[in-house]
Design a protein around this motif. Structure first.
Motif, PDB file in Angstrom:
ATOM      1  N   VAL A   1      -2.719  12.250   5.117  1.00 52.64           N
ATOM      2  CA  VAL A   1      -3.552  11.289   4.391  1.00 52.64           C
ATOM      3  C   VAL A   1      -2.711  10.033   4.124  1.00 52.64           C
ATOM      4  O   VAL A   1      -1.796  10.066   3.297  1.00 52.64           O
ATOM      5  CB  VAL A   1      -4.064  11.872   3.044  1.00 52.64           C
ATOM      6  CG1 VAL A   1      -4.844  10.807   2.270  1.00 52.64           C
ATOM      7  CG2 VAL A   1      -4.931  13.095   3.286  1.00 52.64           C
ATOM      8  N   PRO A   2      -2.984   8.939   4.841  1.00 50.67           N
ATOM      9  CA  PRO A   2      -2.261   7.696   4.538  1.00 50.67           C
ATOM     10  C   PRO A   2      -2.627   7.225   3.133  1.00 50.67           C
ATOM     11  O   PRO A   2      -3.786   7.306   2.731  1.00 50.67           O
ATOM     12  CB  PRO A   2      -2.778   6.703   5.599  1.00 50.67           C
ATOM     13  CG  PRO A   2      -3.390   7.551   6.663  1.00 50.67           C
ATOM     14  CD  PRO A   2      -3.917   8.769   5.965  1.00 50.67           C
ATOM     15  N   SER A   3      -1.639   6.741   2.408  1.00 54.19           N
ATOM     16  CA  SER A   3      -1.861   6.485   0.993  1.00 54.19           C
ATOM     17  C   SER A   3      -1.217   5.169   0.572  1.00 54.19           C
ATOM     18  O   SER A   3      -0.039   4.933   0.824  1.00 54.19           O
ATOM     19  CB  SER A   3      -1.239   7.651   0.207  1.00 54.19           C
ATOM     20  OG  SER A   3      -1.475   7.513  -1.159  1.00 54.19           O
TER      21      SER A   3
ATOM     22  N   ARG B   1      -3.921   4.034  -4.035  1.00 50.66           N
ATOM     23  CA  ARG B   1      -4.916   5.018  -4.482  1.00 50.66           C
ATOM     24  C   ARG B   1      -5.860   4.448  -5.551  1.00 50.66           C
ATOM     25  O   ARG B   1      -6.276   5.133  -6.466  1.00 50.66           O
ATOM     26  CB  ARG B   1      -4.242   6.309  -4.980  1.00 50.66           C
ATOM     27  CG  ARG B   1      -3.607   7.101  -3.846  1.00 50.66           C
ATOM     28  CD  ARG B   1      -2.812   8.268  -4.328  1.00 50.66           C
ATOM     29  NE  ARG B   1      -1.869   7.869  -5.326  1.00 50.66           N
ATOM     30  CZ  ARG B   1      -0.729   7.195  -5.086  1.00 50.66           C
ATOM     31  NH1 ARG B   1      -0.408   6.874  -3.842  1.00 50.66           N
ATOM     32  NH2 ARG B   1       0.061   6.849  -6.075  1.00 50.66           N
ATOM     33  N   THR B   2      -6.187   3.166  -5.382  1.00 50.34           N
ATOM     34  CA  THR B   2      -7.220   2.567  -6.227  1.00 50.34           C
ATOM     35  C   THR B   2      -8.590   2.668  -5.550  1.00 50.34           C
ATOM     36  O   THR B   2      -9.572   2.148  -6.066  1.00 50.34           O
ATOM     37  CB  THR B   2      -6.926   1.074  -6.486  1.00 50.34           C
ATOM     38  OG1 THR B   2      -6.960   0.371  -5.231  1.00 50.34           O
ATOM     39  CG2 THR B   2      -5.576   0.871  -7.152  1.00 50.34           C
ATOM     40  N   GLY B   3      -8.631   3.310  -4.395  1.00 43.93           N
ATOM     41  CA  GLY B   3      -9.871   3.435  -3.629  1.00 43.93           C
ATOM     42  C   GLY B   3     -10.966   4.100  -4.454  1.00 43.93           C
ATOM     43  O   GLY B   3     -10.704   4.929  -5.334  1.00 43.93           O
TER      44      GLY B   3
ATOM     45  N   CYS C   1      -3.280  -2.090  -5.888  1.00 41.52           N
ATOM     46  CA  CYS C   1      -3.713  -1.729  -4.525  1.00 41.52           C
ATOM     47  C   CYS C   1      -2.727  -2.336  -3.516  1.00 41.52           C
ATOM     48  O   CYS C   1      -2.022  -3.292  -3.824  1.00 41.52           O
ATOM     49  CB  CYS C   1      -5.131  -2.205  -4.255  1.00 41.52           C
ATOM     50  SG  CYS C   1      -5.314  -3.996  -4.153  1.00 41.52           S
ATOM     51  N   SER C   2      -2.686  -1.747  -2.316  1.00 38.79           N
ATOM     52  CA  SER C   2      -1.722  -2.199  -1.305  1.00 38.79           C
ATOM     53  C   SER C   2      -2.439  -2.935  -0.175  1.00 38.79           C
ATOM     54  O   SER C   2      -3.639  -2.712   0.064  1.00 38.79           O
ATOM     55  CB  SER C   2      -0.990  -0.988  -0.718  1.00 38.79           C
ATOM     56  OG  SER C   2      -1.896  -0.229   0.082  1.00 38.79           O
ATOM     57  N   ILE C   3      -1.693  -3.753   0.530  1.00 39.61           N
ATOM     58  CA  ILE C   3      -2.273  -4.466   1.681  1.00 39.61           C
ATOM     59  C   ILE C   3      -2.748  -3.458   2.741  1.00 39.61           C
ATOM     60  O   ILE C   3      -3.805  -3.622   3.334  1.00 39.61           O
ATOM     61  CB  ILE C   3      -1.241  -5.462   2.263  1.00 39.61           C
ATOM     62  CG1 ILE C   3      -1.221  -6.708   1.382  1.00 39.61           C
ATOM     63  CG2 ILE C   3      -1.516  -5.810   3.708  1.00 39.61           C
ATOM     64  CD1 ILE C   3      -2.502  -7.550   1.434  1.00 39.61           C
TER      65      ILE C   3
HETATM   66  P1  FAD Z   1      -5.924   3.678  -1.178  1.00 38.30           P
HETATM   67  O1  FAD Z   1      -6.909   4.005  -2.242  1.00 38.30           O
HETATM   68  O2  FAD Z   1      -4.573   4.259  -1.304  1.00 38.30           O
HETATM   69  O3  FAD Z   1      -6.537   4.087   0.239  1.00 38.30           O
HETATM   70  C1  FAD Z   1      -7.794   3.636   0.627  1.00 38.30           C
HETATM   71  C2  FAD Z   1      -8.030   4.053   2.093  1.00 38.30           C
HETATM   72  O4  FAD Z   1      -7.106   3.390   2.929  1.00 38.30           O
HETATM   73  C3  FAD Z   1      -7.813   5.536   2.344  1.00 38.30           C
HETATM   74  O5  FAD Z   1      -8.703   5.956   3.323  1.00 38.30           O
HETATM   75  C4  FAD Z   1      -6.379   5.606   2.852  1.00 38.30           C
HETATM   76  O6  FAD Z   1      -6.156   6.727   3.667  1.00 38.30           O
HETATM   77  C5  FAD Z   1      -6.296   4.320   3.651  1.00 38.30           C
HETATM   78  N1  FAD Z   1      -4.954   3.720   3.700  1.00 38.30           N
HETATM   79  C6  FAD Z   1      -4.182   3.315   2.662  1.00 38.30           C
HETATM   80  N2  FAD Z   1      -3.049   2.769   3.121  1.00 38.30           N
HETATM   81  C7  FAD Z   1      -3.101   2.821   4.479  1.00 38.30           C
HETATM   82  C8  FAD Z   1      -2.236   2.400   5.528  1.00 38.30           C
HETATM   83  N3  FAD Z   1      -1.072   1.801   5.280  1.00 38.30           N
HETATM   84  N4  FAD Z   1      -2.627   2.619   6.803  1.00 38.30           N
HETATM   85  C9  FAD Z   1      -3.805   3.222   7.090  1.00 38.30           C
HETATM   86  N5  FAD Z   1      -4.653   3.636   6.130  1.00 38.30           N
HETATM   87  C10 FAD Z   1      -4.313   3.426   4.843  1.00 38.30           C
HETATM   88  N6  FAD Z   1     -12.435  -3.034  -3.594  1.00 38.30           N
HETATM   89  C11 FAD Z   1     -13.030  -4.119  -3.064  1.00 38.30           C
HETATM   90  O7  FAD Z   1     -13.213  -4.184  -1.850  1.00 38.30           O
HETATM   91  N7  FAD Z   1     -13.440  -5.154  -3.860  1.00 38.30           N
HETATM   92  C12 FAD Z   1     -13.243  -5.159  -5.188  1.00 38.30           C
HETATM   93  O8  FAD Z   1     -13.654  -6.086  -5.878  1.00 38.30           O
HETATM   94  C13 FAD Z   1     -12.565  -4.052  -5.761  1.00 38.30           C
HETATM   95  N8  FAD Z   1     -12.294  -4.034  -7.076  1.00 38.30           N
HETATM   96  C14 FAD Z   1     -11.637  -2.971  -7.601  1.00 38.30           C
HETATM   97  C15 FAD Z   1     -11.316  -2.988  -8.954  1.00 38.30           C
HETATM   98  C16 FAD Z   1     -10.655  -1.913  -9.522  1.00 38.30           C
HETATM   99  C17 FAD Z   1     -10.288  -1.965 -10.979  1.00 38.30           C
HETATM  100  C18 FAD Z   1     -10.339  -0.784  -8.735  1.00 38.30           C
HETATM  101  C19 FAD Z   1      -9.639   0.390  -9.323  1.00 38.30           C
HETATM  102  C20 FAD Z   1     -10.652  -0.755  -7.393  1.00 38.30           C
HETATM  103  C21 FAD Z   1     -11.300  -1.852  -6.807  1.00 38.30           C
HETATM  104  N9  FAD Z   1     -11.597  -1.883  -5.449  1.00 38.30           N
HETATM  105  C22 FAD Z   1     -12.197  -2.984  -4.908  1.00 38.30           C
HETATM  106  C23 FAD Z   1     -11.322  -0.715  -4.605  1.00 38.30           C
HETATM  107  C24 FAD Z   1      -9.869  -0.623  -4.061  1.00 38.30           C
HETATM  108  O9  FAD Z   1      -8.968  -1.326  -4.848  1.00 38.30           O
HETATM  109  C25 FAD Z   1      -9.819  -1.129  -2.636  1.00 38.30           C
HETATM  110  O10 FAD Z   1     -10.564  -0.263  -1.813  1.00 38.30           O
HETATM  111  C26 FAD Z   1      -8.409  -1.255  -2.061  1.00 38.30           C
HETATM  112  O11 FAD Z   1      -8.483  -1.909  -0.813  1.00 38.30           O
HETATM  113  C27 FAD Z   1      -7.712   0.087  -1.891  1.00 38.30           C
HETATM  114  O12 FAD Z   1      -6.333  -0.159  -1.675  1.00 38.30           O
HETATM  115  P2  FAD Z   1      -5.284   0.999  -1.980  1.00 38.30           P
HETATM  116  O13 FAD Z   1      -3.949   0.544  -1.530  1.00 38.30           O
HETATM  117  O14 FAD Z   1      -5.375   1.436  -3.381  1.00 38.30           O
HETATM  118  O15 FAD Z   1      -5.814   2.115  -0.983  1.00 38.30           O
END
Ligand code: FAD
Ligand code: MLT
Ligand code: ZN
Length: 468
Positions: free
Chosen positions: A73-75, A78-80, A144-146
């Motif tokens: 599970v790529p991570s 984890r704000t997804g 959240c990460s790029i």
């Molecule tokens: P994660 O939650 O860690 O992962 C999300 C998905 O990406 C998973 O399927 C994971 O397997 C995959 N993934 C992660 N890293 C990689 C990598 N390096 N390579 C391949 N796959 C990977 N989203 C919006 O679009 N718009 C918003 O306005 C928005 N507002 C938010 C506000 C809040 C307070 C919160 C908590 C969330 C919000 N989100 C929003 C949702 C979330 O932040 C996004 O979906 C964000 O892009 C997820 O990034 P993450 O690094 O936390 O990913």
């Protein structure tokens, strides 16, 4: 610091033998922490957490996973909000957390190259150092990460002006499901040399490859802006206000929420500038470069009031006031989180929005008479968030079952209006049962074929987006 404890699971022992320097976590607290995202619906149960520090380590982990038949599970942060980063079935969580550096900036190309684990906010700051901006933005920016943004094609509050994450990705380095390193598009502006695999990776939710590096486009900073909060007496007025404001002003954002959202954000400390309660609100940010823009905003406001579309409004006079108004909108997700909301994240074409809103409003009023239903979203992009809050005395399972029943009806409305079951959060686990409301059988079959080509043994995030 590499692991210094014995690996009792033979698969993990093999991994640590292959990569003696790899940081691996197996403590119960770490498994719990890294095994879940913001959905909080599934019980985390990963095998272990790997925290690689280099592309080579990521490649070696993927090869090991193929040999041992372990799912990855790529991570990111984890704000997804759709369960994409959940590890509930003995998977290895591959966290990009340690791969969080800026690797370079090219002033001629205006490109910033970063490791995938870098936080969105750190990218904003890096762009600023060069007098430019990376314009994708939303409330989870600090965590959240790029890589996660790319894997979900994240949208946010400035899509109306700048588009989604996809628009800003000029190149990617990705480790595919068999451990090969793919260098995709390499920052080229023009490239018509066949399939654009870079774009296939965007929104692939970690099912096709692990993004390890991204080359991002930067742009000029926006002109000075002001933020206004408008109170609306009716739902019907929403799209009329949008059309009016958009025709007169350069909009940077146009966001909507209902009084229940304001109720929750103010309970969390945001300040409501109005004395009266209104049913609907809009936060709009617009360019203000002096006299003509000020005249235009006044004219738009007066017209909306005359038409009966707006009942009250305030405009920020300082950055602090702008931040206060934004907090009413940006604080919604966090203020609702304790209620474990069931989230719908749907979109239709902007032109279809009035009819879709009317139908959905009637549908949900009939189906959810007993729940606190909070509507908000990026209405200027045709993207609506519907958050249904779990009553404290209701079991999680019963609540989810009821929301899934209604989501099935909602997906029927989406099908009729040509919309999408996920505008910006991704399908993950939450929306998997409804994918066919947005994608045809032929499309899903093609997606399966692409997965097979890039991840032949199905080790990357299996069970997310669609079932194997
Ligand atoms: P994660 O939650 O860690 O992962 C999300 C998905 O990406 C998973 O399927 C994971 O397997 C995959 N993934 C992660 N890293 C990689 C990598 N390096 N390579 C391949 N796959 C990977 N989203 C919006 O679009 N718009 C918003 O306005 C928005 N507002 C938010 C506000 C809040 C307070 C919160 C908590 C969330 C919000 N989100 C929003 C949702 C979330 O932040 C996004 O979906 C964000 O892009 C997820 O990034 P993450 O690094 O936390 O990913
Ligand atoms: C938002 O627009 O605030 C987000 O996408 C988060 C959410 O839907 O909760
Ligand atoms: Zn959103």
């Amino acid at each position: 610091m590499p692991h210094d404890f014995p690996m009792t699971d033979p698969r993990l022992a093999a991994l640590s033998q292959t990569l003696p320097g790899l940081r691996l976590l197996t403590d119960a607290a770490d498994l719990e922490h890294y095994g879940r995202d913001w959905t909080r619906r599934w019980t985390p149960a990963p095998l272990a957490i790997a925290l690689p520090a280099s592309v080579e380590e990521v490649q070696a982990i993927v090869r090991w996973a193929n040999d041992e038949g372990v799912a990855i599970v790529p991570s990111g942060g984890r704000t997804g909000l759709s369960g994409g980063a959940v590890a509930a079935n003995g998977e290895l969580v591959l966290s990009l957390q340690r791969m969080n550096k800026v690797l370079g900036f090219d002033a001629v190309d205006r490109l910033l190259t970063v490791q995938a684990g870098i936080a969105l906010e750190a990218v904003h700051n890096a762009a600023k150092e060069h007098g430019l901006v990376y314009p994708v933005d939303f409330a989870a920016r600090g965590s959240c990460s790029i890589g996660g943004n790319i894997a979900t094609n994240a949208g946010g509050i400035r899509v109306i002006r700048y588009g989604n994450t996809r628009e800003w990705v000029a190149g990617l380095k990705v480790v595919s499901g068999n451990g090969e390193l793919l260098e995709l598009n390499r920052g080229l502006v023009k490239n018509s040399s066949g399939y654009d695999l870079r774009h296939l990776m965007v929104a692939s939710e970690g099912t096709l490859g692990i993004v390890v590096e991204a080359t991002l486009k930067l742009t000029d900073p926006p002109p000075p802006t002001n933020v206004m909060l408008l109170a609306l007496p009716s739902f019907d007025a929403l799209m009329q206000v949008f059309a009016e404001v958009r025709s007169r002003l350069r909009l940077e954002a146009f966001e909507f929420f209902i009084d229940r959202a304001l109720h929750h954000t103010t309970a969390h400390g945001a300040q409501n500038p109005f004395d009266e309660i209104h049913p609907y609100y809009v936060v709009a940010e617009f360019a203000n470069q002096g006299e003509p823009d000020e005249a235009a905003v006044l004219a738009a406001f007066e017209h909306c009031v005359e038409q009966g579309w707006v009942s009250d409004g305030v405009i920020s006079q300082s950055e602090a006031q702008a931040a206060q108004l934004w907090r009413l909108r940006e604080g919604i997700t966090e203020s609702l989180a304790p209620h474990v909301p069931y989230k719908n994240d749907v979109s239709v074409r902007i032109s279809a929005m009035p009819a879709f809103l009317a139908e959905t409003h009637a549908l949900l009023a009939g189906e959810y008479p007993q729940f606190d239903v909070v509507w908000f979203g990026h209405i200027g992009d045709g993207n609506l968030h519907i958050n249904v809050l779990k009553p404290a005395d209701m079991a999680q399972q019963d609540f989810v079952r009821e929301c899934e029943r209604v989501t099935k009806l909602l997906s029927g409305a989406l099908l009729r209006h040509g919309g999408s079951i996920s505008a910006e959060h991704g399908i993950g686990l939450v929306k998997k049962p409804y994918l066919s409301s947005t994608r045809s059988d032929a499309e899903i079959a093609a997606m399966r074929g692409i997965k097979q080509a890039l991840d032949p043994n199905g080790i990357l995030n299996p069970g997310k987006l669609f079932d194997p």
